[in-house]
Design an enzyme around this catalytic site. Structure first.
Site, mmCIF file in Angstrom:
data_model
loop_
_atom_site.group_PDB
_atom_site.id
_atom_site.type_symbol
_atom_site.label_atom_id
_atom_site.label_comp_id
_atom_site.label_asym_id
_atom_site.label_seq_id
_atom_site.Cartn_x
_atom_site.Cartn_y
_atom_site.Cartn_z
ATOM 1 C CB CYS A 383 41.831 35.240 40.235
ATOM 2 S SG CYS A 383 41.321 36.899 39.756
ATOM 3 C CG HIS A 509 38.021 34.837 43.148
ATOM 4 N ND1 HIS A 509 39.244 34.558 43.719
ATOM 5 C CD2 HIS A 509 38.184 35.993 42.463
ATOM 6 C CE1 HIS A 509 40.108 35.510 43.410
ATOM 7 N NE2 HIS A 509 39.491 36.398 42.650
ATOM 8 C CD GLU A 511 38.510 31.690 45.696
ATOM 9 O OE1 GLU A 511 38.257 31.184 44.576
ATOM 10 O OE2 GLU A 511 39.233 32.709 45.816
HETATM 11 N N1 GLN Z 1 45.850 41.053 40.023
HETATM 12 C C1 GLN Z 1 45.021 40.401 39.054
HETATM 13 C C2 GLN Z 1 43.983 41.329 38.454
HETATM 14 O O1 GLN Z 1 43.670 42.345 39.031
HETATM 15 C C3 GLN Z 1 44.362 39.178 39.651
HETATM 16 C C4 GLN Z 1 43.388 39.514 40.732
HETATM 17 C C5 GLN Z 1 43.011 38.320 41.610
HETATM 18 O O2 GLN Z 1 43.692 37.305 41.608
HETATM 19 N N2 GLN Z 1 41.979 38.452 42.384
HETATM 20 O O3 GLN Z 1 43.447 41.053 37.434
#
Ligand code: GLN
Length: 542
Positions: A383, A509, A511
């Protein structure tokens, strides 16, 4: 009416006793006896969901397939059990009140004064009962917080009433407490547990089973004393001592104390014999690792042990897959801005940069990624970690000086990460990110495709910003492949480097989709690459 039975798990004495873990372990034991289980958590705080809470406050936000942003205990439920989870698996005071107020505005209570009892309590009961159905044997409902909290009272009142609705014989109350060991007195103290049970009984709940967390084994006499003072049967005081190796020992410990049989007997469940052999096998691998790798997790909330809970679990599962002990070095990204990354990251076999929000520590993460890219160190970006990998590549390989994400600065010369149209008009912060399970198509022959072993995958998202498609061609020509795309080819979900042993970064994600016996393919691939690196390192120093 369904014949689903209900188990309620409450906690007393102190918070952070591991109620979520214990509930998940109970779910697992019952599933291994052939029962069909559903899991649920009730959180008494007023937020509608934990999505807007800082990781410092509440640890990680766990995302489900349907995009629900939930409490991290649901991660334990998914890792331990096969209970399908959805938005209905995590309810808060905020959600309950919102629903009651909406009904009041629609006139559903016309003529009535709307009150905590019965309107709020009825809404809570309805949420609990929603999970009961003819194909579910047991619903396990964990109540967040500690008995005695003011905000928990309506929930306790609601679960007190449920046996009146469906029959006491269909409900089981399990209370988890702490038995502290006082070194000065060389004694385990049962009084706080007695008080906590006393408080529950004042509310009208007599626990059927006590699970007591202990630093040292209590022994039979102490358990019998607790049973007498707390008005529970002798065999219904179960010890859950601290575990030395792994949280995956918890279910086996509870089983040894006969908890599964106790539940089956008390709820008159028709269950088969227990089979924990597979679980014991995972545990055997955890206890007897053949290799060691050292992984740096470079993030932002490193002192909070729960801020990246699922990442650490996913690394452990990948370790189990390779019979490897994964030693995690938690590095605060800001430290890398102050100290030489070469020194801080010395002796590391792989670098993982997880998700996050806001600009603190971004430059440190970028430094870590540069080091991984230039030194052939396996790198896994998740992410925000993927977004940082894109920024690093833009700045240091493509020569796009000061490239950045528009999340961190309004004036960006090269906005390689930016908001796409859907997000531009969003004003509310709660539940408005790109959330939940989305399909991604993998490029044949890419590392991602090799790891997954299939052309299309579904993974969970939680972000607002995206790879800016205007730069895609430039990246691919420069050597960063966009190896995973949304089915319409508009969104870049995975990037990887061509000339690097293992450099994979994903917008989603992974995970959130991993189990001890079924490691996530990318985590497994990452640890495999780290093992190769580690062996090379050993050869070099010989
Ligand atoms: N802050 C980034 C976004 O909103 C990444 C978000 C995250 O890592 N969950 O795109």
């Amino acid at each position: 009416m369904s014949h689903t039975k209900h188990i309620f798990v409450t906690g007393g004495v102190v918070s952070s006793l591991g109620k979520g873990l214990t509930s998940a372990a109970i779910g697992l034991l019952l599933e291994r006896r052939g029962l069909r289980v559903r899991m649920q958590k009730l959180d008494p705080y007023i937020n509608v969901d934990p999505g807007t809470m800082s990781p410092y406050q509440h640890g990680e936000v766990y995302v489900l397939d349907d995009g629900a942003e939930t409490d991290l205990d649901l991660g334990h439920y998914e890792r331990f059990t096969n209970s399908p989870l959805s938005r209905d698996s995590n309810t808060t005071t905020g959600r309950i009140y919102r629903s009651v107020i909406e009904k009041e505005r629609r006139g559903e209570y016309l003529g009535n004064t709307v009150q905590v009892v019965p309107h709020i309590t009825n809404e809570i009961k309805a949420q609990v009962r929603k999970l009961a159905s003819p194909d579910v044997d047991v619903v396990i409902t964990e109540l967040g917080g500690t008995v005695g909290d003011i905000e928990g009272l309506p929930f306790l009142e609601a679960i007190r009433q449920i046996p009146l609705d469906i029959g006491r014989q269909n409900c089981l109350f399990i209370h988890l407490t702490l038995i502290p060991y006082l070194k000065a007195a060389a004694e385990a103290k049962t009084k706080p547990t007695q008080h906590s049970v006393g408080q529950l009984r004042q509310i009208g709940i007599q626990p059927d089973v006590l699970i007591v967390r202990t630093e040292r084994e209590l022994g039979r006499d102490a358990r019998e004393k607790i049973a007498l003072f707390c008005n529970v049967e002798k065999n219904a005081v179960i010890e859950e001592p601290d575990k030395e190796f792994s949280i995956y020992e918890v279910p086996l410990g509870l089983m040894e104390y006969g908890l599964d049989q106790l539940i089956v007997d008390k709820l008159h469940l028709r269950a088969g014999p227990i089979d924990m052999s597979e679980w014991a096998e995972h545990l055997h691998k955890v206890r007897n690792p053949q290799h060691d790798v050292s992984i740096a997790v470079v993030g932002k909330y490193m002192q909070h042990k729960d801020a990246y809970k699922s990442i650490y679990e996913a690394l452990d599962h990948a370790g189990i897959a390779h019979q490897t002990r994964v030693q995690v070095k938690r590095i605060e990204a800001e430290e890398l801005e102050r100290q030489d990354p070469e020194v801080l990251l010395a002796g590391i076999d792989g670098i993982l940069v997880p998700g996050g929000f806001g600009m603190r520590g971004i430059e440190g993460k970028i430094d870590a990624i540069r080091m991984a890219r230039e030194n052939d160190i396996p790198f896994f970006g998740i992410c925000l970690g993927m977004q940082c990998a894109v920024i690093e590549f833009a700045r240091n390989v493509l020569g796009l000086t000061d490239a950045n994400s528009t999340e961190f600065s309004g004036e960006v010369p090269y906005p390689v990460i930016c908001l796409l149209n859907d997000q531009r008009k969003v004003v509310d912060k709660g539940a408005t990110m790109r959330l939940g399970s989305q399909e991604c198509r993998l490029e044949p022959g890419s590392k991602a495709e090799q790891c997954y072993g299939k052309p299309s995958i579904w993974e969970r998202h939680r972000h607002r910003y995206e790879f800016n498609p205007e730069y895609r061609k430039q990246f691919v020509e420069g050597g960063m492949n966009t190896s995973g795309l949304s089915p319409d080819h508009q969104l870049v979900e995975i990037v990887e480097l061509e000339n690097h042993p293992w450099f994979v970064a994903v917008q989603y994600h992974p995970e959130f989709k991993t189990k001890p016996g079924n490691a996530h393919p990318l985590f497994a691939g990452f640890i495999e690459a780290a093992l190769v690196r580690q062996q090379q390192r050993v050869q070099l120093t010989l």
